[in-house]
Scaffold this active site. Structure first.
Site, mmCIF file in Angstrom:
data_model
loop_
_atom_site.group_PDB
_atom_site.id
_atom_site.type_symbol
_atom_site.label_atom_id
_atom_site.label_comp_id
_atom_site.label_asym_id
_atom_site.label_seq_id
_atom_site.Cartn_x
_atom_site.Cartn_y
_atom_site.Cartn_z
ATOM 1 N N GLY A 1 0.829 -1.208 0.000
ATOM 2 C CA GLY A 1 0.000 0.000 0.000
ATOM 3 C C GLY A 1 0.857 1.249 0.000
ATOM 4 O O GLY A 1 2.099 1.174 0.015
ATOM 5 N N THR B 1 1.253 3.551 2.332
ATOM 6 C CA THR B 1 2.016 3.763 3.569
ATOM 7 C C THR B 1 3.199 2.794 3.617
ATOM 8 O O THR B 1 4.325 3.192 3.969
ATOM 9 C CB THR B 1 1.110 3.587 4.803
ATOM 10 O OG1 THR B 1 -0.159 4.209 4.558
ATOM 11 C CG2 THR B 1 1.732 4.200 6.036
ATOM 12 N N ASP C 1 3.164 -2.845 8.224
ATOM 13 C CA ASP C 1 2.141 -2.684 7.174
ATOM 14 C C ASP C 1 1.145 -1.604 7.589
ATOM 15 O O ASP C 1 1.031 -1.271 8.780
ATOM 16 C CB ASP C 1 1.408 -4.024 6.974
ATOM 17 C CG ASP C 1 0.681 -4.107 5.635
ATOM 18 O OD1 ASP C 1 0.660 -3.109 4.879
ATOM 19 O OD2 ASP C 1 0.125 -5.177 5.342
ATOM 20 N N GLY C 2 0.434 -1.094 6.623
ATOM 21 C CA GLY C 2 -0.639 -0.135 6.874
ATOM 22 C C GLY C 2 -1.952 -0.845 7.169
ATOM 23 O O GLY C 2 -1.994 -2.067 7.336
ATOM 24 N N ALA C 3 -3.029 -0.064 7.218
ATOM 25 C CA ALA C 3 -4.366 -0.627 7.431
ATOM 26 C C ALA C 3 -5.384 0.334 6.825
ATOM 27 O O ALA C 3 -5.086 1.518 6.612
ATOM 28 C CB ALA C 3 -4.644 -0.824 8.916
ATOM 29 N N ASP C 4 -6.556 -0.203 6.563
ATOM 30 C CA ASP C 4 -7.651 0.654 6.080
ATOM 31 C C ASP C 4 -8.433 1.236 7.249
ATOM 32 O O ASP C 4 -8.938 2.354 7.171
ATOM 33 C CB ASP C 4 -8.555 -0.151 5.151
ATOM 34 C CG ASP C 4 -7.778 -0.635 3.941
ATOM 35 O OD1 ASP C 4 -7.247 0.218 3.214
ATOM 36 O OD2 ASP C 4 -7.654 -1.860 3.755
ATOM 37 N N LYS D 1 -8.048 -4.708 6.603
ATOM 38 C CA LYS D 1 -6.993 -4.552 5.610
ATOM 39 C C LYS D 1 -7.465 -5.152 4.284
ATOM 40 O O LYS D 1 -8.470 -5.829 4.229
ATOM 41 C CB LYS D 1 -5.709 -5.251 6.065
ATOM 42 C CG LYS D 1 -5.083 -4.563 7.277
ATOM 43 C CD LYS D 1 -3.740 -5.158 7.684
ATOM 44 C CE LYS D 1 -2.805 -5.464 6.576
ATOM 45 N NZ LYS D 1 -2.511 -4.316 5.677
ATOM 46 N N GLU E 1 -0.684 -10.771 3.119
ATOM 47 C CA GLU E 1 -0.388 -9.954 4.305
ATOM 48 C C GLU E 1 -0.657 -10.763 5.572
ATOM 49 O O GLU E 1 0.137 -10.741 6.520
ATOM 50 C CB GLU E 1 -1.259 -8.691 4.297
ATOM 51 C CG GLU E 1 -0.867 -7.708 3.203
ATOM 52 C CD GLU E 1 -1.828 -6.541 3.042
ATOM 53 O OE1 GLU E 1 -1.432 -5.559 2.393
ATOM 54 O OE2 GLU E 1 -2.969 -6.604 3.531
#
Ligand code: 5RP
Length: 220
Positions: A29, A31, A81-84, A94, A103
Site C-alpha cells: 500500500g 504507507t 504494514d498499513g491498514a484501512d 486490511k 499480508e
C-alpha cells in the site's frame, strides 16, 4: 500536513522497530511504500525482506533489497504494514490494495506486527471501510449470498485479480462490534480464502501519525 506526509512520518518511525541483521516483513500500500523507501536507506543493516505482494516485491527489488521466500524464513521479528481501519484493540480492516491473504500469512509468521497509519484510519467501530474478502472465482456467487446473510452488501471488485488468482468481494454496510467472531465466521464460509479482518492476530504496535506527531499505541 497532507495525508501522504502523515503516512510517511508513521512509516519512517517504524524503522526504529527493524532488527539489525534480520529479515523484515513488508506490507503493501501507499504507507508501506513509504516504509520500503525508508528501509532502502538502512538496507545494509538488514538481511533482506519478505514481501506481502508482487508490487511490494518489485519496489523492494528496485531498491536493491534482497528478497526472501517466506518458506525459507524461520524467524521474522517484525512485520510492518498499513491498514484501512484500526480500532482501539488494534484489530484492523486490511485489503484495500487486495493483498490481504499474503499480508495475513506474513503477519502470522512475524513476532511483532507494527501498523503504520495516518490518523484518519483510527475508528471506534470497524466497518465503514468495506471489508475485503478474497474468494475462489467459482465460489463468488455462493460466498456473496452467505455474506449477505451476515448483513453485509458484497460488491465484486471489478477488473481485479489477486496475486493468488482470486477475486475480491468488498462487503459494505457492516458495523463490526465483535471483529474476532466475524473474522472466524467469514473464514468458515466455503470458498473464502481470507477476509480482511485482522483481529485474531491484530497489530502489536500502532504508529499513528497525527498533526501533533506520531503516537505509539501497544496492544494490551
Ligand atoms: C493492502 C492493505 C493496505 O495496508 C491498506 O489498504 C492501506 O493502504 P494505504 O497505506 O495505501 O492507505 O491492506 O492490501
Amino acid at each position: 500536513m497532507t495525508q501522504d506526509e502523515l503516512k510517511q512520518q508513521a512509516a519512517l518511525r517504524a524503522l526504529d522497530y527493524v532488527v539489525e541483521g534480520a529479515i523484515v516483513g513488508v506490507g503493501t500500500g501507499s504507507t508501506a511504500n513509504f516504509f520500503i523507501d525508508g528501509l532502502a536507506t538502512i538496507k545494509d543493516r538488514i538481511a533482506g525482506a519478505v514481501a506481502s505482494s508482487e508490487v511490494s516485491a518489485r519496489r523492494l527489488a528496485g531498491h536493491g533489497i534482497r528478497l526472501f521466500d517466506l518458506n525459507d524464513v524461520e524467524e521474522l521479528p517484525v512485520y510492518v504494514d498499513g491498514a484501512d481501519e484500526i480500532d482501539a484493540s488494534l484489530a484492523m480492516i486490511k485489503g484495500g490494495g487486495g493483498a490481504l491473504t499474503r499480508e495475513k500469512i506474513v503477519a502470522a509468521v512475524a513476532t511483532k506486527f507494527v501498523c503504520i497509519c495516518d490518523a484518519s484510519k483510527k475508528v471506534d467501530v470497524l466497518g465503514r471501510f468495506p471489508l475485503p474478502v478474497e474468494v475462489i472465482p467459482m465460489a463468488r456467487a455462493q460466498v456473496a449470498r452467505e455474506l449477505a446473510s451476515l448483513g453485509g452488501k458484497p460488491v465484486l471488485r471489478e477488473g481485479f485479480v489477486t496475486d493468488n488468482g482470486n477475486l475480491i468481494l468488498d462487503v459494505h454496510g457492516l458495523q463490526i462490534h465483535d471483529p474476532v467472531k466475524l473474522e472466524v465466521n467469514i473464514d468458515g464460509i466455503v470458498g473464502v480464502v481470507t477476509n480482511g479482518l485482522f483481529a485474531k492476530r491484530g497489530a502489536d504496535v500502532l504508529l499513528l501519525a497525527t498533526a501533533d506527531g506520531v503516537v505509539m499505541l501497544e496492544r494490551t
